[in-house]
Design a protein around this motif. Structure first.
Motif, mmCIF file in Angstrom:
data_model
loop_
_atom_site.group_PDB
_atom_site.id
_atom_site.type_symbol
_atom_site.label_atom_id
_atom_site.label_comp_id
_atom_site.label_asym_id
_atom_site.label_seq_id
_atom_site.Cartn_x
_atom_site.Cartn_y
_atom_site.Cartn_z
ATOM 1 N N ALA A 141 0.811 -1.214 0.000
ATOM 2 C CA ALA A 141 0.000 0.000 0.000
ATOM 3 C C ALA A 141 0.846 1.266 0.000
ATOM 4 N N THR A 142 2.067 1.187 0.518
ATOM 5 C CA THR A 142 2.933 2.366 0.484
ATOM 6 C C THR A 142 3.451 2.637 -0.926
ATOM 7 N N LEU A 143 3.469 1.593 -1.770
ATOM 8 C CA LEU A 143 3.891 1.776 -3.154
ATOM 9 C C LEU A 143 2.753 2.307 -4.018
ATOM 10 N N ARG A 144 1.562 1.750 -3.830
ATOM 11 C CA ARG A 144 0.353 2.202 -4.526
ATOM 12 C C ARG A 144 -0.840 1.891 -3.635
ATOM 13 N N PRO A 145 -1.904 2.699 -3.688
ATOM 14 C CA PRO A 145 -3.104 2.355 -2.916
ATOM 15 C C PRO A 145 -3.549 0.933 -3.241
ATOM 16 N N LEU A 146 -4.049 0.247 -2.229
ATOM 17 C CA LEU A 146 -4.408 -1.157 -2.352
ATOM 18 C C LEU A 146 -5.894 -1.349 -2.085
ATOM 19 N N VAL A 147 -6.552 -2.098 -2.958
ATOM 20 C CA VAL A 147 -7.936 -2.516 -2.729
ATOM 21 C C VAL A 147 -7.929 -4.039 -2.656
ATOM 22 N N LEU A 148 -8.338 -4.561 -1.502
ATOM 23 C CA LEU A 148 -8.284 -5.998 -1.239
ATOM 24 C C LEU A 148 -9.690 -6.518 -0.980
ATOM 25 N N LEU A 149 -10.100 -7.512 -1.757
ATOM 26 C CA LEU A 149 -11.415 -8.129 -1.605
ATOM 27 C C LEU A 149 -11.279 -9.556 -1.094
ATOM 28 N N LEU A 150 -12.022 -9.879 -0.042
ATOM 29 C CA LEU A 150 -12.208 -11.255 0.419
ATOM 30 C C LEU A 150 -13.684 -11.578 0.245
ATOM 31 N N ASP A 151 -13.980 -12.453 -0.709
ATOM 32 C CA ASP A 151 -15.362 -12.796 -1.051
ATOM 33 C C ASP A 151 -15.743 -14.143 -0.438
ATOM 34 N N ASP A 152 -17.049 -14.358 -0.254
ATOM 35 C CA ASP A 152 -17.564 -15.598 0.346
ATOM 36 C C ASP A 152 -16.899 -15.865 1.685
ATOM 37 N N LEU A 153 -16.848 -14.847 2.512
ATOM 38 C CA LEU A 153 -16.139 -14.949 3.787
ATOM 39 C C LEU A 153 -16.811 -15.923 4.752
ATOM 40 N N GLN A 154 -18.038 -16.331 4.455
ATOM 41 C CA GLN A 154 -18.696 -17.323 5.322
ATOM 42 C C GLN A 154 -17.942 -18.656 5.322
ATOM 43 N N TRP A 155 -17.063 -18.862 4.334
ATOM 44 C CA TRP A 155 -16.276 -20.094 4.259
ATOM 45 C C TRP A 155 -14.807 -19.856 4.607
ATOM 46 N N SER A 156 -14.511 -18.765 5.262
ATOM 47 C CA SER A 156 -13.126 -18.449 5.595
ATOM 48 C C SER A 156 -12.624 -19.297 6.761
ATOM 49 N N ASP A 157 -11.318 -19.468 6.825
ATOM 50 C CA ASP A 157 -10.693 -20.183 7.925
ATOM 51 C C ASP A 157 -10.287 -19.193 9.012
ATOM 52 N N PRO A 158 -10.101 -19.638 10.249
ATOM 53 C CA PRO A 158 -9.761 -18.725 11.347
ATOM 54 C C PRO A 158 -8.471 -17.945 11.129
ATOM 55 N N ASP A 159 -7.489 -18.529 10.454
ATOM 56 C CA ASP A 159 -6.223 -17.823 10.249
ATOM 57 C C ASP A 159 -6.381 -16.652 9.286
ATOM 58 N N THR A 160 -7.167 -16.841 8.241
ATOM 59 C CA THR A 160 -7.447 -15.731 7.331
ATOM 60 C C THR A 160 -8.174 -14.618 8.068
ATOM 61 N N LEU A 161 -9.113 -14.968 8.920
ATOM 62 C CA LEU A 161 -9.850 -13.959 9.691
ATOM 63 C C LEU A 161 -8.924 -13.223 10.656
ATOM 64 N N ALA A 162 -7.927 -13.924 11.183
ATOM 65 C CA ALA A 162 -6.959 -13.263 12.067
ATOM 66 C C ALA A 162 -6.155 -12.210 11.308
ATOM 67 N N VAL A 163 -5.784 -12.527 10.056
ATOM 68 C CA VAL A 163 -5.089 -11.544 9.222
ATOM 69 C C VAL A 163 -5.970 -10.313 9.011
ATOM 70 N N LEU A 164 -7.245 -10.541 8.694
ATOM 71 C CA LEU A 164 -8.151 -9.425 8.445
ATOM 72 C C LEU A 164 -8.343 -8.574 9.696
ATOM 73 N N SER A 165 -8.429 -9.220 10.845
ATOM 74 C CA SER A 165 -8.569 -8.481 12.095
ATOM 75 C C SER A 165 -7.363 -7.593 12.349
ATOM 76 N N ARG A 166 -6.176 -8.153 12.151
ATOM 77 C CA ARG A 166 -4.936 -7.394 12.363
ATOM 78 C C ARG A 166 -4.804 -6.266 11.333
ATOM 79 N N LEU A 167 -5.154 -6.554 10.090
ATOM 80 C CA LEU A 167 -5.036 -5.540 9.040
ATOM 81 C C LEU A 167 -6.030 -4.404 9.280
#
Length: 269
Positions: A141-167
């Motif tokens: 994001a410091t190089l260029r603005p970043l747009v990040l999409l996580l779709d169908d999050l109802q099937w996400s794993d706990p580790d991915t959700l931890a990344v999203l929480s921290r981010l």
């Protein structure tokens, strides 16, 4: 059109992110209501503005695989970057990421997964990997603005959700628009996602866009926009489609596409 109105409802979120102030937008609704279509329209507009765009889709069969959707999306994105661009990213983050994206080891001698001694115990290594992924997004994001999409999050794993929480905790200082999309009718099947959404609600750090089915008037508008040569029949056809689909956007689009194909083959119908 209907989609344009939904996208226009949150232009400030995108503009703020592109201008340097991160934002979190959550899109929810039932299956087929148009969440993914709306999210990808936002990605398209962000790409036209010069932002880095990354999308990940969580898969039901991968719900027990740690970081599965992030590993796939980051692996595909980094694979398409030239070597000099990869070298601009923090080596420590890439080293951690190499644990779940083995192809990174082919990008340079310095990108190797941590050794067994350096990895330490499983939970400590997991925390380092989460931090590494978050730091990688921040550096991008410091190089260029970043747009990040996580779709169908109802099937996400706990580790991915931890990344999203921290981010999400770092968004205020970064030019990132974080888009999260999930089916609210499947939320009860993912306790970790429910916990994350509850935390977001407490912090009031996000904007929620709840998508509902089309009204009868919106179905008629959709028909008029996509079948202009038969505009005179739009009210009647719109009413029939609404009755048949109950306004589900996916069903409306598929039914109209089927009618268009039939009409092209036999204009008398």
């Amino acid at each position: 059109d209907v989609l344009g109105l939904e996208v226009a409802a949150h232009p400030v979120r995108l503009e703020r992110a592109l201008g340097g102030s991160g934002n979190l937008l959550i899109i929810d609704g039932e299956a087929g209501v148009g969440k993914t279509r709306l999210a990808y329209e936002l990605l398209r507009r962000a790409g036209e503005r010069g932002a880095t765009v990354i999308s990940a889709t969580c898969q039901q069969l991968e719900q027990q695989l740690p970081f599965a959707s992030l590993a796939d999306s980051l692996g595909r994105y980094l694979y398409g970057l030239p070597d000099e661009s990869v070298r601009c990213l923090p080596q420590s983050s890439l080293t951690q990421l190499a644990q779940i994206v083995p192809s990174l080891q082919d990008r340079g001698a310095g990108i190797l997964p941590p050794s067994a001694d350096a990895a330490g115990v499983a939970d400590e290594n997991r925390q380092r990997l989460i931090d590494g992924i978050v730091s990688l997004f921040a550096a991008m994001a410091t190089l260029r603005p970043l747009v990040l999409l996580l779709d169908d999050l109802q099937w996400s794993d706990p580790d991915t959700l931890a990344v999203l929480s921290r981010l999400a905790q770092r968004l205020g200082d970064l030019p990132i628009l974080l888009l999260l999309s999930y089916r609210n009718d499947d939320l009860s099947e993912n306790d970790a996602l429910g916990t994350l959404l509850h935390a977001f609600n407490r912090s009031h750090a996000h904007s929620l866009l709840h998508l509902t089915r089309f009204t009868a008037e919106q179905v008629t508008e959709f028909v008029a926009l996509h079948w202009q040569e038969e505009a005179a029949s739009a009210p009647r056809l719109g009413s029939l489609l609404f009755s048949a689909t109950q306004g589900n956007a996916l069903f409306v689009a598929e039914a109209l596409r089927d009618l268009e194909e039939r009409h092209a083959t036999d204009p008398s119908h």
